[in-house]
Write a protein that holds these residues in place. Sequence first.
Motif, PDB file in Angstrom:
ATOM      1  N   GLN A  25      34.460  54.847  50.192  1.00  0.00           N
ATOM      2  CA  GLN A  25      33.096  54.214  50.974  1.00  0.00           C
ATOM      3  C   GLN A  25      32.073  54.270  49.903  1.00  0.00           C
ATOM      4  O   GLN A  25      30.889  53.602  50.375  1.00  0.00           O
ATOM      5  N   GLN A  26      32.014  54.922  48.913  1.00  0.00           N
ATOM      6  CA  GLN A  26      30.835  54.980  47.896  1.00  0.00           C
ATOM      7  C   GLN A  26      31.212  53.633  46.814  1.00  0.00           C
ATOM      8  O   GLN A  26      30.494  53.694  45.748  1.00  0.00           O
ATOM      9  N   ASN A  27      32.196  53.274  47.047  1.00  0.00           N
ATOM     10  CA  ASN A  27      32.616  52.105  45.772  1.00  0.00           C
ATOM     11  C   ASN A  27      33.021  52.853  44.520  1.00  0.00           C
ATOM     12  O   ASN A  27      32.729  52.123  43.683  1.00  0.00           O
ATOM     13  N   LEU A  28      33.672  53.915  44.761  1.00  0.00           N
ATOM     14  CA  LEU A  28      33.775  54.611  43.601  1.00  0.00           C
ATOM     15  C   LEU A  28      35.286  54.517  43.028  1.00  0.00           C
ATOM     16  O   LEU A  28      36.017  54.616  44.256  1.00  0.00           O
ATOM     17  N   THR A  29      35.505  54.724  41.995  1.00  0.00           N
ATOM     18  CA  THR A  29      36.997  54.627  41.537  1.00  0.00           C
ATOM     19  C   THR A  29      37.083  55.887  40.415  1.00  0.00           C
ATOM     20  O   THR A  29      36.456  55.842  39.586  1.00  0.00           O
ATOM     21  N   LYS A  69      38.246  58.082  33.560  1.00  0.00           N
ATOM     22  CA  LYS A  69      37.314  56.843  33.885  1.00  0.00           C
ATOM     23  C   LYS A  69      36.801  57.070  35.657  1.00  0.00           C
ATOM     24  O   LYS A  69      37.569  57.643  36.370  1.00  0.00           O
ATOM     25  N   CYS A  70      35.356  56.862  35.486  1.00  0.00           N
ATOM     26  CA  CYS A  70      34.745  56.929  36.820  1.00  0.00           C
ATOM     27  C   CYS A  70      34.055  55.586  36.761  1.00  0.00           C
ATOM     28  O   CYS A  70      33.124  55.145  36.026  1.00  0.00           O
ATOM     29  N   LYS A  71      34.214  54.642  37.643  1.00  0.00           N
ATOM     30  CA  LYS A  71      33.442  53.457  38.218  1.00  0.00           C
ATOM     31  C   LYS A  71      32.977  53.402  39.585  1.00  0.00           C
ATOM     32  O   LYS A  71      33.495  53.894  40.284  1.00  0.00           O
ATOM     33  N   GLN A  72      31.674  52.588  39.266  1.00  0.00           N
ATOM     34  CA  GLN A  72      31.008  52.254  40.681  1.00  0.00           C
ATOM     35  C   GLN A  72      30.579  50.829  40.721  1.00  0.00           C
ATOM     36  O   GLN A  72      30.075  50.288  40.023  1.00  0.00           O
ATOM     37  N   HIS A  73      31.172  50.141  42.024  1.00  0.00           N
ATOM     38  CA  HIS A  73      31.122  48.867  42.149  1.00  0.00           C
ATOM     39  C   HIS A  73      29.664  48.409  43.022  1.00  0.00           C
ATOM     40  O   HIS A  73      29.621  49.550  43.779  1.00  0.00           O
ATOM     41  N   GLN A  74      29.469  47.267  42.918  1.00  0.00           N
ATOM     42  CA  GLN A  74      28.733  46.715  43.996  1.00  0.00           C
ATOM     43  C   GLN A  74      27.198  47.681  44.387  1.00  0.00           C
ATOM     44  O   GLN A  74      27.121  48.091  45.221  1.00  0.00           O
ATOM     45  N   PHE A  75      26.508  47.463  43.192  1.00  0.00           N
ATOM     46  CA  PHE A  75      25.137  48.224  43.333  1.00  0.00           C
ATOM     47  C   PHE A  75      24.217  47.297  42.581  1.00  0.00           C
ATOM     48  O   PHE A  75      24.663  46.192  42.035  1.00  0.00           O
ATOM     49  N   VAL A  76      22.986  47.539  42.532  1.00  0.00           N
ATOM     50  CA  VAL A  76      21.915  46.937  41.792  1.00  0.00           C
ATOM     51  C   VAL A  76      21.725  47.178  40.548  1.00  0.00           C
ATOM     52  O   VAL A  76      21.118  48.221  40.135  1.00  0.00           O
ATOM     53  N   LEU A 120      27.849  48.768  31.531  1.00  0.00           N
ATOM     54  CA  LEU A 120      27.750  47.969  32.780  1.00  0.00           C
ATOM     55  C   LEU A 120      28.641  46.588  32.525  1.00  0.00           C
ATOM     56  O   LEU A 120      28.542  46.189  31.484  1.00  0.00           O
ATOM     57  N   GLU A 121      29.524  46.559  33.392  1.00  0.00           N
ATOM     58  CA  GLU A 121      30.513  45.683  33.288  1.00  0.00           C
ATOM     59  C   GLU A 121      30.519  44.422  34.150  1.00  0.00           C
ATOM     60  O   GLU A 121      30.038  44.467  35.345  1.00  0.00           O
ATOM     61  N   GLN A 122      30.535  43.402  33.834  1.00  0.00           N
ATOM     62  CA  GLN A 122      30.689  42.126  34.531  1.00  0.00           C
ATOM     63  C   GLN A 122      31.987  41.652  34.412  1.00  0.00           C
ATOM     64  O   GLN A 122      32.529  41.102  33.331  1.00  0.00           O
ATOM     65  N   ASP A 123      32.802  41.402  35.493  1.00  0.00           N
ATOM     66  CA  ASP A 123      34.314  41.350  35.592  1.00  0.00           C
ATOM     67  C   ASP A 123      34.362  40.063  36.233  1.00  0.00           C
ATOM     68  O   ASP A 123      34.068  39.794  37.306  1.00  0.00           O
ATOM     69  N   TYR A 173      30.416  43.470  39.546  1.00  0.00           N
ATOM     70  CA  TYR A 173      29.636  44.251  38.677  1.00  0.00           C
ATOM     71  C   TYR A 173      29.871  45.542  38.721  1.00  0.00           C
ATOM     72  O   TYR A 173      30.087  46.071  40.038  1.00  0.00           O
ATOM     73  N   CYS A 174      30.036  46.641  37.731  1.00  0.00           N
ATOM     74  CA  CYS A 174      30.208  47.814  38.028  1.00  0.00           C
ATOM     75  C   CYS A 174      29.607  48.636  36.726  1.00  0.00           C
ATOM     76  O   CYS A 174      29.439  48.197  35.885  1.00  0.00           O
ATOM     77  N   ALA A 175      29.395  49.820  37.097  1.00  0.00           N
ATOM     78  CA  ALA A 175      28.883  50.769  36.107  1.00  0.00           C
ATOM     79  C   ALA A 175      30.395  51.571  35.773  1.00  0.00           C
ATOM     80  O   ALA A 175      31.064  52.016  36.577  1.00  0.00           O
TER      81      ALA A 175
END
Length: 284
Positions: A79-83, A96-103, A135-138, A146-148
């Motif tokens: 729900q937090q777009n976290l992996t 690894k900790c990733k978060q998608h869909q943010f500004v 900051l990754e652009q896939d 985009y994700c951190a």
Amino acid sequence: MADKLALQESKEFQLKVLWSGTEGVPGVTDREIFMRVTQVIAECVLRLARGGETTLAFNEASWLREGIRFDTPGKVFKQQNLTLAIEATDQLTKLKCKQHQFVPELLFDKPKHSVCFPHLATAAQYKKHATKFKLEQDLHFSNLKYCASGSLFLKGRQTNVKKVGFFADYFPALAQIASPQTKLEEVSHWDEFVFDDMRTAWGGVDLTSWMLVNRWQHNSSKLLESELSFKVEKTMQGDWDYKLLKQASALYLALQQSGIFQAVPPIFFYDDPVSSRPIMLVEA
């Protein structure tokens, strides 16, 4: 303190190989996938070079790692777009900790505000192995996300992970989303063969960040997916190598047209939100 870990930006070009468990290909081997994919890479590079000087080096040596992706009961992290994930060998475990869909603009000046930012003491403790925040652009064909991403290494194989607190020790902001005592649930568990000793060069540009990963269901002969990727990176304070990006984009388009890769369904449907850092896919 922030100079104790690598702060990077990355544009990663990703392609899914059509050989996967969903296509029901019987008996396919890691080597067969490697040979077919590298043949296509070579054909595309030679075509783009138009008779110019090229370098192609594809080492068949591979290494095996175990991967696990986690969530919590109620899918709190999803729900937090976290992996949350680990990638483990007998020698090292990567968290690894990733978060998608943010500004992402909010993170360029203040990356420590990201929930994925590693604890700085961790960077000092494990300085022999790179601790990173990126900051990754896939890019997956027309699908852009985009994700951190924060990552770090621990010694040995550490796969017996049961609670959020294991990750929160290294990514402290996670404790604001879920209690450290919250149980973790496996979302997926796989074994993967990694081929990453590949190099292509043409037109004065050297692309070395290739990776072919064949993911098999853990302790099973079922092939889940094969993914080919290559990336262009820079430090957050540095400038993009636009010649390299142009060559990488041209090769990406050529690989798309080869017929052995599949487009993945879009996950997010918005354009690149960082207009000052665009990546245009241009014909060669």
